[in-house]
Design a protein around this motif. Structure first.
Motif, mmCIF file in Angstrom:
data_model
loop_
_atom_site.group_PDB
_atom_site.id
_atom_site.type_symbol
_atom_site.label_atom_id
_atom_site.label_comp_id
_atom_site.label_asym_id
_atom_site.label_seq_id
_atom_site.Cartn_x
_atom_site.Cartn_y
_atom_site.Cartn_z
ATOM 1 N N HIS A 61 94.418 -0.310 79.460
ATOM 2 C CA HIS A 61 94.809 -1.103 78.159
ATOM 3 C C HIS A 61 96.233 -1.240 78.505
ATOM 4 N N THR A 62 96.442 -2.588 78.806
ATOM 5 C CA THR A 62 97.852 -2.872 79.349
ATOM 6 C C THR A 62 98.827 -3.349 78.471
ATOM 7 N N THR A 63 99.959 -3.833 78.520
ATOM 8 C CA THR A 63 100.881 -4.569 77.905
ATOM 9 C C THR A 63 100.396 -5.905 77.541
ATOM 10 N N HIS A 64 101.037 -6.317 76.543
ATOM 11 C CA HIS A 64 100.723 -7.695 76.125
ATOM 12 C C HIS A 64 100.919 -8.910 76.971
ATOM 13 N N GLY A 65 99.709 -9.559 77.494
ATOM 14 C CA GLY A 65 99.648 -10.585 78.314
ATOM 15 C C GLY A 65 99.385 -10.259 79.899
ATOM 16 N N ALA A 91 104.201 2.173 83.041
ATOM 17 C CA ALA A 91 103.893 2.903 83.908
ATOM 18 C C ALA A 91 104.342 4.330 83.515
ATOM 19 N N HIS A 92 105.389 4.597 82.724
ATOM 20 C CA HIS A 92 105.680 5.866 82.269
ATOM 21 C C HIS A 92 104.679 6.220 81.232
ATOM 22 N N MET A 93 104.359 5.449 80.286
ATOM 23 C CA MET A 93 103.379 5.711 79.375
ATOM 24 C C MET A 93 102.078 6.287 79.912
ATOM 25 N N MET A 94 101.514 5.386 81.010
ATOM 26 C CA MET A 94 100.272 5.747 81.634
ATOM 27 C C MET A 94 100.337 6.706 82.732
ATOM 28 N N ASN A 116 107.404 10.509 97.225
ATOM 29 C CA ASN A 116 107.065 11.664 97.031
ATOM 30 C C ASN A 116 107.243 12.260 95.565
ATOM 31 N N ALA A 117 108.644 11.586 94.943
ATOM 32 C CA ALA A 117 108.888 12.237 93.723
ATOM 33 C C ALA A 117 107.967 11.450 92.654
ATOM 34 N N ALA A 118 107.694 10.135 92.729
ATOM 35 C CA ALA A 118 106.649 9.151 92.138
ATOM 36 C C ALA A 118 105.338 9.908 92.009
ATOM 37 N N GLU A 119 104.919 10.384 93.399
ATOM 38 C CA GLU A 119 103.548 11.071 93.220
ATOM 39 C C GLU A 119 103.521 12.387 92.308
ATOM 40 N N GLU A 120 104.443 13.055 92.536
ATOM 41 C CA GLU A 120 104.629 14.429 91.958
ATOM 42 C C GLU A 120 104.719 14.146 90.481
ATOM 43 N N SER A 121 105.575 13.178 90.008
ATOM 44 C CA SER A 121 105.784 12.893 88.657
ATOM 45 C C SER A 121 104.752 12.009 87.954
ATOM 46 N N ARG A 122 104.158 11.339 88.799
ATOM 47 C CA ARG A 122 103.186 10.416 88.050
ATOM 48 C C ARG A 122 104.045 9.412 87.394
ATOM 49 N N SER A 123 105.298 8.851 87.905
ATOM 50 C CA SER A 123 105.799 7.917 87.257
ATOM 51 C C SER A 123 106.496 6.922 88.108
ATOM 52 N N PRO A 124 106.957 5.991 87.289
ATOM 53 C CA PRO A 124 107.795 4.755 88.272
ATOM 54 C C PRO A 124 109.114 5.350 88.626
ATOM 55 N N HIS A 139 90.607 6.342 80.300
ATOM 56 C CA HIS A 139 91.026 5.193 79.606
ATOM 57 C C HIS A 139 92.608 5.205 79.774
ATOM 58 N N PHE A 140 93.159 4.537 80.442
ATOM 59 C CA PHE A 140 94.770 4.397 80.481
ATOM 60 C C PHE A 140 95.286 3.291 79.653
ATOM 61 N N THR A 141 96.262 3.808 78.789
ATOM 62 C CA THR A 141 96.679 2.702 77.701
ATOM 63 C C THR A 141 98.283 2.933 77.789
ATOM 64 N N GLY A 142 98.777 1.817 77.135
ATOM 65 C CA GLY A 142 100.142 1.857 76.970
ATOM 66 C C GLY A 142 100.482 2.315 75.375
ATOM 67 N N LEU A 143 99.373 2.805 74.778
ATOM 68 C CA LEU A 143 99.424 3.367 73.439
ATOM 69 C C LEU A 143 99.662 4.719 73.393
ATOM 70 N N LEU A 144 100.433 5.329 72.650
ATOM 71 C CA LEU A 144 100.475 6.813 72.381
ATOM 72 C C LEU A 144 99.129 7.407 72.594
ATOM 73 N N ALA A 145 98.660 8.131 73.566
ATOM 74 C CA ALA A 145 97.266 8.382 73.468
ATOM 75 C C ALA A 145 96.889 10.020 73.881
ATOM 76 N N GLU A 146 95.994 10.402 73.698
ATOM 77 C CA GLU A 146 95.560 12.027 74.163
ATOM 78 C C GLU A 146 94.073 12.149 74.664
ATOM 79 N N ASP A 147 94.308 12.063 76.066
ATOM 80 C CA ASP A 147 92.950 12.131 76.755
ATOM 81 C C ASP A 147 92.307 10.534 76.720
ATOM 82 N N GLY A 148 93.286 9.565 76.456
ATOM 83 C CA GLY A 148 92.565 8.377 76.557
ATOM 84 C C GLY A 148 92.271 7.868 75.131
#
Lengths: 246, 338
Positions: A65-69, B89-92, B152-160, B199-208
């Motif tokens: 569920h991505t960002t808008h657009g 990417a930070h949220m997911m 390496n840091a991206a993988e370990e932190s799972r972040s951009p 489920h990956f989402t940009g919303l705040l989510a718990e286990d999708g």
């Protein structure tokens, strides 16, 4: 797999309003996945933001569920990252051809093997009912209180601009035709766009004096006729499949 | 084997050494050479010249979700556009490397001239609170090494993870022995799509499952993610400290500005943070304590100096050189004026 196995039942009831058209399209896609025996581990549903964007989370495969657009852009990344995946975008008209219009232009031009299902209700429903690029001319919305001054975007013309293309227009009333179009789109080995004529009761139709989703559904029935074998592009009131090149 | 290469080439080669197999970008000065080199690798890697910067970062997010180490590169104007994807990417929690080769802004600014004006954008550019890891090398060899570490840091932190560079460093040619650079390459951490029911989402989510009205959960989630970023960052404490026992002042400079002030090491102590964010709190505090004065020399209007004031809770002097040109003579004069 039965169509019910493609649905995350623990997420039900959905966020969609009573009388909403999205559920019919959602269920039609699940039926189509059953017909095509798409394995869950190959399925990725991607969506953007809006009411239709919530659909990704209701499919019981991996979903994003991505960002808008940005659904089409993320979907292209996924497909190129792993071409073995069956990547289906499920989102609304505002998301896909409004804010996401540039990605629609270019991902279709690159003919990436994606299926894009567009719930086209002609309005920004989730945010309260603002004019969309698809809103019919003259229609009053929260951001066009005197009636929309602009011609709606011609999705068919964009989707069929390239030498290889697949564009289907279907509707939430003619469900067998919708499922046939979805089936052909998923089997199409390139960019396939399914433009589903839908409606929004709560934040559009209600203000235009429609009393129920049922009334709006019958408006769709009255407005569109299936053309089983279109010679060129579909007329504005026609449903059908226009495809070429693969 | 010694090779003469540019900073931008070193970034591209470092990414390949790190196992990057997905690259999407949009052309922009002064970052384009990264794209040019990687375009030659199309087939070995997924290479995508996107329609815009927003598409490029979202392609990279998709590529990473699909199982590939992914990168996108740009300069300031494109970095502004990528902020939406960086937040996603930070949220997911999607690993990714974003390269920003800084030029003079705002807007189109002075496209071919270097600056360090995106330091705060790199850490606060997307909306909402988040805690990115940001690196900024200062030599061509370091461009290569730190790019690998960024993956390496991206993988370990799972972040951009953001890798800063600048219009000077990107085109600076230096001889480097790439084979002699010994850096461990960390494996992928995010299981690829196609494995089940995530489920990956940009919303705040718990286990999708979205938890969009749950303040208590949001705070709990935020604390967890912040702690994760700090924990990962703690194993990437990259800096260079050149203490000078006789020096009254500590100069803090980074990236190309550090290279320019290097000849001042006989008069000053020098500290170069390579991990720009999270701040190297302990190291910077310890270096600052030994000096009466702390001065930040940077190619912007005091962005890092502000961060240092917050960190050190004391007066920090600023020599803002702004973007465009940077000369030792000017820095020397400005330091004497302090």
């Amino acid at each position: 797999m039965n169509y019910k196995d493609y649905v995350k039942w623990e997420r039900m009831p959905s966020t969609w309003c009573p009388g909403c058209a999205i559920g019919t399209i959602f269920k039609s896609l699940a039926y189509t996945l059953e017909k095509l025996s798409v394995p869950r581990e190959e399925l990725v549903v991607v969506s953007g933001i809006g009411c239709s964007g919530r659909a990704a989370g209701y499919f019981d495969g991996d979903s994003v569920h991505t960002t808008h657009g940005r659904a089409v852009a993320v979907a292209e990344g996924i497909k190129r990252g792993n071409p073995a995946l069956k990547v289906i975008v499920f989102s609304g008209d505002g998301d896909l051809v409004g804010i996401g219009g540039n990605h629609f232009l270019h991902t279709s031009r690159r003919d990436v093997d994606l299926t894009v299902v567009c719930v086209n209700n002609g309005i920004y429903g989730m945010t309260g009912g603002q004019m969309a690029p698809t809103t019919p001319p003259g229609e009053k919305t929260l951001t066009s209180p005197r009636g929309t001054a602009f011609a709606p975007i011609n999705i068919q013309a964009i989707a069929t601009a390239g030498p290889r293309h697949f564009y289907a227009r279907a509707s939430v009333y003619q469900v067998n035709h919708l499922q046939q179009a979805l089936r052909e789109a998923i089997e199409w080995p390139g960019f396939a766009f399914v433009d589903v004529m839908a409606f929004c009761l709560e934040n559009f139709g209600r203000r235009l004096a429609f009393k129920s989703g049922h009334e709006m559904l019958f408006k769709v029935k009255a407005d569109f006729k299936i053309n089983p074998a279109p010679a060129g592009r579909l007329a504005d009131n026609e449903l059908g499949v226009v495809k070429h090149g693969h | 084997m010694m090779r003469l290469i540019m900073g931008n080439e070193a970034v591209a080669l470092g990414a390949l050494r790190a196992g990057m197999s997905f690259f999407a970008a949009y052309p922009i000065t002064p970052a384009s050479e990264i794209m040019h080199l990687l375009a030659e690798k199309e087939g070995e890697i997924v290479f995508l010249h996107a329609e815009d910067e927003i598409a490029a970062i979202h392609h990279a997010i998709g590529g990473s979700l699909a199982g590939r180490k992914a990168m996108t590169s740009t300069s300031g104007p494109g970095m502004s556009l990528k902020q939406e994807g960086i937040g996603l990417a930070h949220m997911m929690e999607v690993p990714l490397v974003v390269v920003d080769v800084m030029r003079v802004g705002p807007s189109t600014g002075m496209p071919t001239l270097p600056s360090q004006g995106d330091v705060l954008q790199s850490v606060h550019g997307s909306h909402g609170d988040y805690h990115p890891i940001v690196f900024y090398p200062s030599s061509v060899e370091e461009c290569y090494r730190v790019t690998i570490e960024a993956f390496n840091a991206a993988e370990e932190s799972r972040s951009p993870v953001v890798l800063l560079s600048d219009g000077f460093l990107s085109h600076l040619a230096e001889t480097v022995d790439l084979e002699a650079v010994k850096v461990e390459v960390k494996p992928r951490t995010l299981p690829p799509l196609g494995r089940g029911r995530r489920h990956f989402t940009g919303l705040l989510a718990e286990d999708g499952v979205p938890r969009t009205k749950d303040t208590a959960y949001y705070r709990e989630w935020y604390a967890r993610v912040k702690a994760k970023m700090s924990a990962v960052a703690s194993s990437y404490r990259f800096f260079e400290y050149l203490p000078n026992p006789g020096a009254e002042a500590l100069l803090i400079a980074y990236g190309i500005a550090f290279r320019v002030v290097l000849p001042l090491r006989r008069e000053y102590s020098l500290f170069k943070p390579v991990r720009m964010f999270p701040l190297l709190e302990d190291e910077i505090r310890a270096a600052a304590e030994a000096h009466d004065k702390v001065v930040v020399v940077e190619m912007n209007d005091g962005q890092y100096a502000g961060e240092m004031r917050k960190l050190l809770q004391r007066d920090v002097l600023s020599v803002p050189i702004l973007g465009g040109d940077i000369r030792l003579q000017e820095i020397r004069e400005r330091l004497h004026e302090l």
